[in-house]
Design a protein around this motif. Sequence first.
Motif, PDB file in Angstrom:
ATOM      1  N   ILE A 101      32.894  30.405  36.502  1.00 54.55           N
ATOM      2  CA  ILE A 101      33.750  31.537  36.904  1.00 54.55           C
ATOM      3  C   ILE A 101      33.025  32.405  37.922  1.00 54.55           C
ATOM      4  O   ILE A 101      33.559  32.737  38.975  1.00 54.55           O
ATOM      5  CB  ILE A 101      34.116  32.395  35.671  1.00 54.55           C
ATOM      6  CG1 ILE A 101      34.959  31.584  34.693  1.00 54.55           C
ATOM      7  CG2 ILE A 101      34.875  33.637  36.103  1.00 54.55           C
ATOM      8  CD1 ILE A 101      35.101  32.234  33.345  1.00 54.55           C
ATOM      9  N   LEU A 102      31.769  32.716  37.595  1.00 54.13           N
ATOM     10  CA  LEU A 102      31.002  33.575  38.512  1.00 54.13           C
ATOM     11  C   LEU A 102      30.903  32.927  39.880  1.00 54.13           C
ATOM     12  O   LEU A 102      31.044  33.578  40.915  1.00 54.13           O
ATOM     13  CB  LEU A 102      29.602  33.828  37.940  1.00 54.13           C
ATOM     14  CG  LEU A 102      29.548  34.838  36.806  1.00 54.13           C
ATOM     15  CD1 LEU A 102      28.192  34.831  36.136  1.00 54.13           C
ATOM     16  CD2 LEU A 102      29.857  36.231  37.343  1.00 54.13           C
ATOM     17  N   LYS A 103      30.678  31.614  39.874  1.00 55.25           N
ATOM     18  CA  LYS A 103      30.547  30.947  41.170  1.00 55.25           C
ATOM     19  C   LYS A 103      31.889  30.931  41.892  1.00 55.25           C
ATOM     20  O   LYS A 103      31.928  31.071  43.126  1.00 55.25           O
ATOM     21  CB  LYS A 103      30.012  29.532  40.977  1.00 55.25           C
ATOM     22  CG  LYS A 103      28.544  29.541  40.640  1.00 55.25           C
ATOM     23  CD  LYS A 103      27.905  28.185  40.805  1.00 55.25           C
ATOM     24  CE  LYS A 103      26.404  28.321  40.757  1.00 55.25           C
ATOM     25  NZ  LYS A 103      25.744  27.000  40.794  1.00 55.25           N
TER      26      LYS A 103
ATOM     27  N   LEU B 200      33.948  33.169  41.766  1.00 55.69           N
ATOM     28  CA  LEU B 200      34.151  34.526  42.281  1.00 55.69           C
ATOM     29  C   LEU B 200      33.203  34.829  43.436  1.00 55.69           C
ATOM     30  O   LEU B 200      33.207  35.935  43.966  1.00 55.69           O
ATOM     31  CB  LEU B 200      33.927  35.553  41.169  1.00 55.69           C
ATOM     32  CG  LEU B 200      34.943  35.541  40.037  1.00 55.69           C
ATOM     33  CD1 LEU B 200      34.523  36.508  38.952  1.00 55.69           C
ATOM     34  CD2 LEU B 200      36.319  35.900  40.545  1.00 55.69           C
TER      35      LEU B 200
ATOM     36  N   ALA C 215      29.693  34.163  43.350  1.00 59.75           N
ATOM     37  CA  ALA C 215      28.287  34.358  43.014  1.00 59.75           C
ATOM     38  C   ALA C 215      27.473  33.205  43.575  1.00 59.75           C
ATOM     39  O   ALA C 215      27.910  32.053  43.543  1.00 59.75           O
ATOM     40  CB  ALA C 215      28.113  34.439  41.506  1.00 59.75           C
TER      41      ALA C 215
END
Lengths: 269, 521
Positions: B411-413, B415, B417
């Motif tokens: 998810i972070l990636k 988004l 990240a």
Amino acid sequence: MSDMRPLVEPRRRGGAGPGTSGNTGLPHLVPAPVGKRDDSAHIAAVRLTKSYRKAGLEIPVLRGVDLEVRRGEFLSIIGQSGSGKSTLLHLLGLLDAPDSGEVQLGGQRIDNLPMRNRDWIRNQELGMIFQFYHLLPELTALENVLSPLLISEGIFSYFRNRRRHVQRATELLEQVGLGHRLKHRPSEMSGGEMQRAAIARALAARPQVLLADEPTGNLDSETGREILRILRTLNDQQDVTIIMVTHDRAIAAEADRTVRLARGSMEVA
Amino acid sequence: MYTLFLCWRYLRTRWIALASVVSVMLGVATMIVVNGVMEGFTREMQGRIHGILSDVVFEANNLEGFPDAAGHMRRIEELAGPYIAGMTPTVALPGQLAIEVDGEWQTRHVSFIGVDTTTYGEVSDFNRYLRHPQSRKHLDFTLHEGGYDLVEGEPDALKNSGWPHRRQKAAAGARRSAVAKPFAVANDEQPLPDEVVVRDGYRYRRVREAPQPAPGVAAMRNPFEPLNIAPQFDPSKDTRTGVVLGLGLARVTSADGKKFLVLPGDDVKVTVPTATVPPKPSSDTFTVVDLYESGMSEYDANFIFMPLAKLQEMRGMIDRQSGIANVTAIQIKLHNDEDGEHVRNLLREAFPGGYYSVHTWRDKQGPLLAAVGMQTAILNILLGMIILVAGFGIFASFCMIVAEKRRDIGILKSLGASSAGVMSIFLSYGLSLGLVGAGAGMLIGLLFIANIQSIADLIARLTGQEVFDPTIYYFQEIPTVVEPLTVMVIVTVAIAIAVKASVIPALMASFLKPVEALRNE
């Protein structure tokens, strides 16, 4: 839901507004003129191929997919399970690299950019919504919506802009009807609420493209329709380009245009 | 920004990971405590060993010693002058001590140390261990008018010993002898002429030429009446030559508490061998003027200090013609104790090994100090391994966390990240866990050290087993020294291990492809 306030303020084009790519040294990827339904391709796939290797066998998933989505268009991609529609969306969202072919944004190839720039595009230009919401469980709704902004900011600039960011995230959550859920964790919210929070998160960095992977796939039909209405409004009022993947014809019918992905290539539905 | 934010959030919400740093915490705490106690023990031991010994001891191998201490000191000064702060000649001699306990004479095998009253205090810390405040300032082997310091658990008798004790005892003795022996005859209380110490502040006087009766008169003198030749010795007013006894001799500790066998003011009998071949016993009576406690039982139960000239005389070490006396050792104090080995080597080169031996005070108790050092090293290695094991615990739980957080990493990636950002989340997570573990460990360790005595007492009360028996170790309390550098090294190493343990999981997280992390829900 026609009384809904705008989710995304019309973007100040050409200006060095917050979140534009002006301060990254990247070329302006979205130099498009203002106005809905112009004919230039906003995001495009050119002869994309992708295959997976499983137990030593090469399984082709995409066999040369061509797709052009106009600025401000609401496109839905339908196809059966395993037809490669999620893979296509992942390629468009730069979550995966194609075996061959190109992904273009605003006429420029983006899939071969350096990792740093791809991270930046994911953060600034693309918003993603998933079937399983994919909120971070440790964070509250507000913090989840803030997370793209957190990612784009350094420590000091974040604290400088913190008030503005929190205000924006709060507004977004209020606009999707979660004003009373700001401090709630995902585990304390219903599916529809989580998906609405995910939409708010996708919009936090003011992207122009929204990629939705089965956004209603895990919701009952009533809640699903509500999510669709939000997407529809976004598209209508703020000319956000939306690409939505679904396997449900009824859902797909909400979009401006529907294409069908079958056996790894595109068909007109 | 998000790395710190998420790291902080994980830290606050995932308590299970904190469990993995408990071992780090315990390791750090134990290590700090062990090092503190061992260091305290070493310092205390060193302090005590060093207390009586000077920095460098230059001694003769022959018990006869060597003549001309002044000449030797000049030569030593020439060789190593810049390092030397002070020197003093001493004589060490084995002998026997007889003390009167409950009317019975008990004899002990001891070592007598003859010290020069003017310079010994400058060279050694010996004076610090004396019981009378005035003796601590300057030891002159005179008896004091009470006022000796007491240690907890000791009977009050010591406080008013000295002259009051002596007077009281003399009065009792006079009454007894008046009752038992109406016709007083010569006994031990009658001194030889040259033994008399007159109470005039002078530390002792050797009256070699006692008032001689006129020639001829002496020849006719009644052999049974030599009593009045010297000034009349009155035990309530005069003392013999002073000696200082160790507490190991003067005091006994039993289940009933501490009890003194000898108090300042009491007389004791000393016998040493003369320097003739074969040696003959040379005996004399002395007055105990003070007691010392260096804390080294080996010293306190063995060494008896007396004026140098008196011991030389009893031993017969003074050359009759030249009047030059032998000494057996020269104690050397240095400006800087660190130079001890250098000075020792200088002196060893210059003086023939067969006659002289030169030691630093560390050499004298080398095996003991080495044993303590060895124990510390072994304990540190073992405890370091504990922390290392804790590092593997962190590694394992981090791998679990990364596996569990696959989806969140994806998810972070998605988004935006970066891989480096994701990696730094887990690295800083590891760092924070290390900080928390080591910090808490440090706190616990330091608190433990600060309250170690009450903890030992509590354990003793709960189990009925004395944890730290003062009679064995000669310490009233468990000695501890917190060395800030040691604590810092321990904490830093523990944090470094925690960070290192999180490197591989963090790399795993950063290499995770977002699409793989997000697939198969």
